[in-house]
Motif scaffolding. Structure first.
Motif, PDB file in Angstrom:
ATOM      1  N   HIS A 118       0.857  -1.194   0.000  1.00 30.62           N
ATOM      2  CA  HIS A 118       0.000   0.000   0.000  1.00 30.62           C
ATOM      3  C   HIS A 118       0.894   1.244   0.000  1.00 30.62           C
ATOM      4  O   HIS A 118       2.113   1.138   0.214  1.00 30.62           O
ATOM      5  CB  HIS A 118      -0.960   0.006   1.191  1.00 30.62           C
ATOM      6  N   SER A 152       0.725   3.461   2.179  1.00 28.50           N
ATOM      7  CA  SER A 152       0.840   3.964   3.553  1.00 28.50           C
ATOM      8  C   SER A 152       2.301   4.064   4.000  1.00 28.50           C
ATOM      9  O   SER A 152       2.617   4.801   4.940  1.00 28.50           O
ATOM     10  CB  SER A 152       0.069   3.054   4.510  1.00 28.50           C
ATOM     11  N   GLN A 164       3.486   7.583   4.246  1.00 32.32           N
ATOM     12  CA  GLN A 164       3.130   8.316   5.479  1.00 32.32           C
ATOM     13  C   GLN A 164       4.308   8.268   6.454  1.00 32.32           C
ATOM     14  O   GLN A 164       4.705   9.281   7.019  1.00 32.32           O
ATOM     15  CB  GLN A 164       1.964   7.624   6.207  1.00 32.32           C
ATOM     16  N   ARG A 186       0.216  -6.710  -4.726  1.00 30.11           N
ATOM     17  CA  ARG A 186      -0.302  -7.748  -3.826  1.00 30.11           C
ATOM     18  C   ARG A 186      -0.407  -9.061  -4.564  1.00 30.11           C
ATOM     19  O   ARG A 186      -0.778  -9.086  -5.745  1.00 30.11           O
ATOM     20  CB  ARG A 186      -1.682  -7.363  -3.287  1.00 30.11           C
ATOM     21  N   GLN A 236      -2.733   3.501  -5.735  1.00 27.03           N
ATOM     22  CA  GLN A 236      -3.438   4.147  -4.630  1.00 27.03           C
ATOM     23  C   GLN A 236      -2.993   5.598  -4.522  1.00 27.03           C
ATOM     24  O   GLN A 236      -1.927   5.984  -4.998  1.00 27.03           O
ATOM     25  CB  GLN A 236      -3.097   3.461  -3.298  1.00 27.03           C
ATOM     26  N   GLU A 240      -2.486   7.907  -1.239  1.00 25.58           N
ATOM     27  CA  GLU A 240      -2.537   8.001   0.214  1.00 25.58           C
ATOM     28  C   GLU A 240      -2.759   9.461   0.574  1.00 25.58           C
ATOM     29  O   GLU A 240      -2.270  10.364  -0.122  1.00 25.58           O
ATOM     30  CB  GLU A 240      -1.172   7.541   0.751  1.00 25.58           C
ATOM     31  N   THR A 298      -5.034   2.993  12.046  1.00 28.86           N
ATOM     32  CA  THR A 298      -5.994   4.070  12.332  1.00 28.86           C
ATOM     33  C   THR A 298      -6.960   3.632  13.431  1.00 28.86           C
ATOM     34  O   THR A 298      -7.276   2.456  13.574  1.00 28.86           O
ATOM     35  CB  THR A 298      -6.810   4.438  11.077  1.00 28.86           C
ATOM     36  N   ALA A 328      -5.948   9.987   7.986  1.00 27.11           N
ATOM     37  CA  ALA A 328      -5.277   9.421   6.809  1.00 27.11           C
ATOM     38  C   ALA A 328      -6.301   8.670   5.983  1.00 27.11           C
ATOM     39  O   ALA A 328      -7.364   8.295   6.485  1.00 27.11           O
ATOM     40  CB  ALA A 328      -4.161   8.468   7.239  1.00 27.11           C
ATOM     41  N   GLY A 360      -6.509   5.987   2.219  1.00 29.72           N
ATOM     42  CA  GLY A 360      -5.847   5.352   1.077  1.00 29.72           C
ATOM     43  C   GLY A 360      -6.915   5.016   0.050  1.00 29.72           C
ATOM     44  O   GLY A 360      -7.854   4.285   0.343  1.00 29.72           O
TER      45      GLY A 360
HETATM   46  N1  DAH Z   1      -3.543   1.019   3.323  1.00 29.62           N
HETATM   47  C1  DAH Z   1      -4.918   0.594   3.286  1.00 29.62           C
HETATM   48  C2  DAH Z   1      -5.098  -0.467   2.217  1.00 29.62           C
HETATM   49  O1  DAH Z   1      -4.296  -0.563   1.344  1.00 29.62           O
HETATM   50  C3  DAH Z   1      -5.821   1.751   2.961  1.00 29.62           C
HETATM   51  C4  DAH Z   1      -5.842   2.752   4.048  1.00 29.62           C
HETATM   52  C5  DAH Z   1      -6.769   2.641   5.048  1.00 29.62           C
HETATM   53  C6  DAH Z   1      -4.935   3.787   4.081  1.00 29.62           C
HETATM   54  C7  DAH Z   1      -6.825   3.561   6.068  1.00 29.62           C
HETATM   55  C8  DAH Z   1      -4.996   4.720   5.104  1.00 29.62           C
HETATM   56  C9  DAH Z   1      -5.933   4.590   6.072  1.00 29.62           C
HETATM   57  O2  DAH Z   1      -4.162   5.731   5.163  1.00 29.62           O
HETATM   58  O3  DAH Z   1      -5.981   5.511   7.054  1.00 29.62           O
HETATM   59  O4  DAH Z   1      -6.042  -1.201   2.269  1.00 29.62           O
END
Ligand code: DAH
Length: 339
Positions: free
Chosen positions: A166, A168, A171, A192, A206, A208, A249, A303, A305
């Motif tokens: 992801h 993330s 971040q 993935r 994605q 973010e 989160t 945050a 995504g």
């Molecule tokens: N990283 C998560 C995913 O790939 C998506 C995500 C969810 C990103 C919540 C975030 C978040 O920043 O706060 O499924």
């Protein structure tokens, strides 16, 4: 002599040929100074006076018809070369077919544009990542089943080097390399280990989002994403927040919008529910802030995504994710005039 004139007249009338050469041959043979008609006029001087009038008349007729024939041949030559056969150099050139941006690029650009106007910067991070940035710092406990939510591709049998699952990870890279406040979006490709289908792929994209400052609350998250959805899909779009879980989160929510492909009637993209999930989101977990040396008592943040493919599918009514990566020119060309 009369006989010769008559014969020449026949020859003139029957002369056939086209092109510059034929015209020139005709001119030399009949009309030029050394041509047949000219020499007949010379001869005419020697013709006895009583015959001169008669012979002169038919000779003149020959001359006139030869001249008329020459003019006709020249005219034919000219029209042969007129527009149509000769390229018109003043015509504007036919434009080369240029390429166009990929629908995912168009969608990513639009997402960036919307968030930039809200004061978000754009940041970038690596696609080949270590475990800490992709999982541990994001509060995934070691050996926790949450890691299985995202089937990971590892690089070279090394469990610490992986293709990010992801965006993330960016971040973490952002929060560890600067001081709050942070307000940025981070678009990129993620990987993935999933079976490829109309809804899933082993790589996708994605964006973010991260906003960390003093007094950032859930209302800010909601309002930001409401604004985004309306800018992206129009004022009539419906959006809902569904409680969810992410290790990084707390609280967490998934964001759904009404399916624009079936208009809520149910289809393969929305799994017959009429709603499509476009993002995960939540308030940044205090552990994540702590892992990045940010005091959660002083700073809070939200945050999210978002899946770019999902947004693009709804935006352009595309019902199969695989189309994005098949490079079928017939599919891609449809976005030629789309901005
Ligand atoms: N990283 C998560 C995913 O790939 C998506 C995500 C969810 C990103 C919540 C975030 C978040 O920043 O706060 O499924």
């Amino acid at each position: 002599m009369e006989e010769r004139i008559t014969k020449l007249l026949q020859e003139v009338q029957q002369f056939s040929g086209a092109g510059r050469e034929a015209v020139e041959t005709f001119r030399l043979k009949f009309i030029s100074k050394k041509g047949a008609i000219h020499s007949l006029f010379d001869e005419l001087k020697k013709v006895p006076a009583e015959e001169k009038k008669k012979v002169g008349k038919i000779l003149n007729e020959l001359k006139q018809s030869a001249e008329a024939k020459l003019a006709a041949l020249a005219q034919a030559l000219e029209s042969e070369q007129s527009p149509g056969s000769v390229p018109d150099l003043t015509l504007p050139p036919i434009p080369n077919k240029t390429g166009n941006l990929h629908p995912l690029t168009l969608t990513r650009n639009r997402i960036i544009e919307i968030f930039e106007r809200l004061g978000f910067n754009v940041a970038d991070g690596p696609e080949i990542e270590d475990d800490w940035h992709n999982f541990t710092a994001l509060n995934f406990p070691e050996n926790h089943p949450a890691r299985e939510m995202q089937d990971t591709f590892f690089v070279a049998k090394n469990p610490d080097v992986l293709l990010r699952t992801h965006t993330s990870n960016v971040q973490i890279r952002m929060m560890t390399s600067g001081k709050p406040p942070f307000r940025a979006i981070m678009p990129g490709r993620v990987y993935r280990n999933e079976a490829i289908s109309a809804r899933a792929h082993c790589f996708f994209h994605q964006v973010e989002g991260l906003y960390v400052d003093r007094n950032v609350g859930f209302a800010d998250l909601k309002q930001t994403l409401y604004h985004f959805a309306k800018e992206m899909f129009g004022k009539d779009i419906q959006i809902r927040f569904r409680p969810s879980f992410f290790p990084f989160t707390e609280p967490s929510a998934e964001i759904d919008i009404t399916c624009l492909i079936c208009k809520g009637a149910g289809c393969n993209v929305c799994k017959q529910t009429g709603w499509v999930e476009i993002a995960g989101s939540g308030m940044v977990h205090p552990n994540v802030l702590r892992n990045c040396n940010i005091d959660p008592e002083e700073f809070t943040g939200f945050a999210f995504g978002m899946g770019i493919e999902r947004v693009a599918m709804l935006r352009y009514q595309i019902n199969d994710l695989r189309l994005f990566s098949e490079n079928d020119i017939r599919f891609l060309r449809q976005f030629h005039t789309v901005i």
